[in-house]
Design an enzyme around this catalytic site. Sequence first.
Site, short mmCIF file in Angstrom:
data_model
loop_
_atom_site.label_atom_id
_atom_site.label_comp_id
_atom_site.label_asym_id
_atom_site.label_seq_id
_atom_site.Cartn_x
_atom_site.Cartn_y
_atom_site.Cartn_z
N ASP A 194 0.78 -0.95 -0.86
CA ASP A 194 1.42 -0.04 -1.81
C ASP A 194 2.75 0.31 -1.17
OD1 ASP A 194 2.41 2.12 -3.20
OD2 ASP A 194 0.45 2.98 -3.60
N HIS A 195 3.83 -0.25 -1.69
CA HIS A 195 5.09 -0.16 -0.95
C HIS A 195 5.59 1.28 -0.80
CE1 HIS A 195 6.71 -0.67 -5.11
NE2 HIS A 195 7.50 0.26 -4.69
N HIS A 235 1.01 4.93 -6.46
CA HIS A 235 2.02 5.66 -5.69
C HIS A 235 1.75 7.17 -5.67
CE1 HIS A 235 3.82 1.84 -5.82
NE2 HIS A 235 4.59 2.00 -6.89
#
Lengths: 456, 507
Positions: free
Chosen positions: B194-195, B257
Amino acid sequence: MRPQALRLTRSAPPAPHPPRAMSTQLTLQAPLEVPPAEVTPYLERLWHDGLEGSTGAATFTLLVWDPAWLEQQLVRIGRVDGPITGLDRADVLDAAREIVTLVGLPPSTAPMDPRLAWAVGQQPGSHAATDLRGRTVESAISSLTPRRLITLAPTLDDGHPLETLVAAYCPLPEDGGTGGAACGDVVVLRGGMGAMKQGLGLLQSLVGNDLPCWVWWNSSLDEPPEMLEALAPPPRRLVIDTSLGDPRRCLEVLVDRIDRGQALNDLNWLRLRSWRESLAMVFDPPSRRDALGRVVQLDIDVEGEHPVKGLLLAAWIADRLGWHLVASESVAADVGHGIAAEFQRTDGATVRFRLMPVPVGVPKAHPGAIVGLRLICEPAGRPPLCVILCSESGGCMRLESGGMASMELAEEVVPLPEESEERELARLLGGGHDTTNPLLAAAAPLAAELLPSAAP
Amino acid sequence: MTTILTNPLRVGLRQERVISPQCIVIFGASGDLTHRKLIPALFELFRQRRLPSEFAVLGCARRPWSDEEFRQKMGDSLAEQVAEHPRAWDAFAQGLFYEPVDLQQPEHLVRLGTRLEAVDRLRATRGNRTFYLSVSPEFYGSGCRALAGAGLLADPERSRVVIEKPFGRDYASAQALNKVVQACAKESQVFRIDHYLGKETVQNILVLRFANTIFEPIWNRNYIANVQITAAETVGVEERAGYYESSGALRDMVQNHLTQILALTAMEPPGRFDPEAIRNEKAKVLQSAHLAREDEPWKCCVRGQYAAGGSRAQPLSGYRQEPGVNPNSTTETYVAMKVFIDNWRWQGVPFYLRTGKRLPKRLSEVVLTFREAPVHLFDAAGGAPTPNQLILRIQPDEGADIKFEVKAPGSGMRSRPVDMAFSYDESFGEPSDEGYVRLLADAMLGDPTLFTRSDEVEAAWRLYTPLLELIEEAPWQLPVHPYEARTWGPAASDNLLAEDGLIWRRP
């Protein structure tokens, strides 16, 4: 002779005192002694027949020059108990610190100073101990599963004939082993210096060309240069420690190897990491950046009379800030000699540099450890900025004294690195490069230039 | 932002952790993510000397490219960086290889295994392999199966697999995918990316909370009245209509996010800084979280969709007029909701989450609003004292602010709010690494701290299951309210907070 595959097993540390880093040690079962001429054929048979189905880890070869002179001498005179391991040992350092003044050396002498091993060598004694060099491996290194671990273990007895010991090994699965097939092999070459030279003939075939080879010169750089030449020709990757040996010789080796394009790593440089980090941290806020272009004075205090580490730190700063060296000379200090130099900044202004030896009660293990650093900047339109970094193990009163009341003061305490030599080495091996760190490559020649040619 | 000189002493000091010799195998190497994010991130790591010399990238996709074509295409896509650092690129490109692979073809996997051994020998990468599945989500499971079937995940110490988001479409599909993946590899080998977790400021939530003693004692229901988590985008759907139409803001932003930020904000202190200890706490807090009205989720959630807006000079299309979007689409581009966490720390404290496209500002932040002082002793410039707030700015202008009351200058004793601000730019002045730089390095180091574990993913999906079911089964109960592009979402979203006597913070 039927090849035997061995497996690394966990066991208690071999020395009665735990190693300095308190890390888990992996001890090999006793390797098998084979005649020198039989080593290469034996290993070929071992991998071909004895370990059928296993090709070993496609990793690297680690070649260690491991004389452990100090440990051997302290064991010989009965100051520490055997066996001899070649590893960082707290009891060896403690014994070394105790004996420094007894052998007539200044109290500031670092335990690892090669002069101490020599001085202990003049003491009487004939205690013997088992020699386990090359058999005990720091788990940080063995978990990287070196394909071949070759240890050259010279003995105090010059006439000791060449002994060669061989084994296949694999760390336990929890330490990175495969749990099945063998990972690599261990070769120990032990004997007097004459025997070591005889053993050099074996090395080319043992090292091979298929995998990267690291050479760890775990000793003083004052030792016979022909041995270093023979063990570490490019493209082997060399690990040295420029705190051990005559400063000029240390810097010459450093610069020469970098010039030859060899991938060189210096443990003395790596030990500067916390100093470099602490200094960089002071100038992280952009509001302080312009002060870096206005440095007027740099002072570094080091333990004892080994300036190399201090010079590397100064050279790194000078290189990063684009200073040009104008002149360098030796100056008298309270203890021995210091170094005074003058740099020119990119704007033509002068930077004065002083490196001074200071006496310390309990020196760190390696000669020339940094005691403190002072950097004075005169940014335009602002009060001068004085940055003082002090080692956490001692004060730096000399640098804190005098004339700073009107300056902005930024003072930091620099933590001591806690890692053993073996763990530092493991970090290098774990993610090695086939080129020298460019920052070291840039700093080394400047450090060599900073070292004056003669004392006053 | 003003241009800041770099700190010349900082160069080369970001090499604390060393990546072992490594071959990273990218499936989907001809795709967008590879040349936009992955190769630039790897090149950045290379330039920072954080990659060892024994390093290789093996690109895999169906296209019949050669090694040279792959190098050329990657070089072209990084033209600017290559022009700036030509020698570094030449050295880096020597480690780029390409193998045409269709993960559905077993014989291709056999060939891949042989090629990997050859790369291992050529680059001495010691059998350490990171497989990056940058492929369409429907191939995550079959991709893992193919790798396991070929024996490429057999060594848990030396092989790992990175899986891009989205990990599943809902709780059931995430569970099913986890089962497949876990049958192929140990959990320690699986890195669900999950960047957002690669952002310095997201990680800073942990440091701010657990490296200081001044925050943690008041980080609970006794002092905090509510928490708002916002991720606002100014852009519209752009070229992602195909994907976005089937995902919407809830799946695209909230489930991953925003939920990760929620977990980091609300988790208990871990016993030690250890990947499993941290992930245990994140999973636990997500398992305690639930929608404020699970039985009537339409009462605690608002969906919106941007309509035309902008200015006369710069008119902006509505979502339904965007290319590739169904003109009758009911996909949400905005979602706001209220969540509670049932544990001793947070019982009764509402967490408001919102995200949307075509909002007035691009920003992500966490706002912790503290309870009011029990007695108002002073007149306040604004009528009533402003509650204290701690604002963690995740992007842009990364940093943190504390809002508190001080005495307004003058002869009276009136109070007014002021800010005490910390800014990453002012304190460090160096741009942070892009999220993928950090995450790729961590994956190759085998450090899973910033990756989501299977139970975290499942807990995150389970949290939103009532909403997803409602959207699926009775969408009319959760209508999509239109909002004008470049406004802060539909009025219904304001009402969600107004019911609690609150307003959204206007950043």
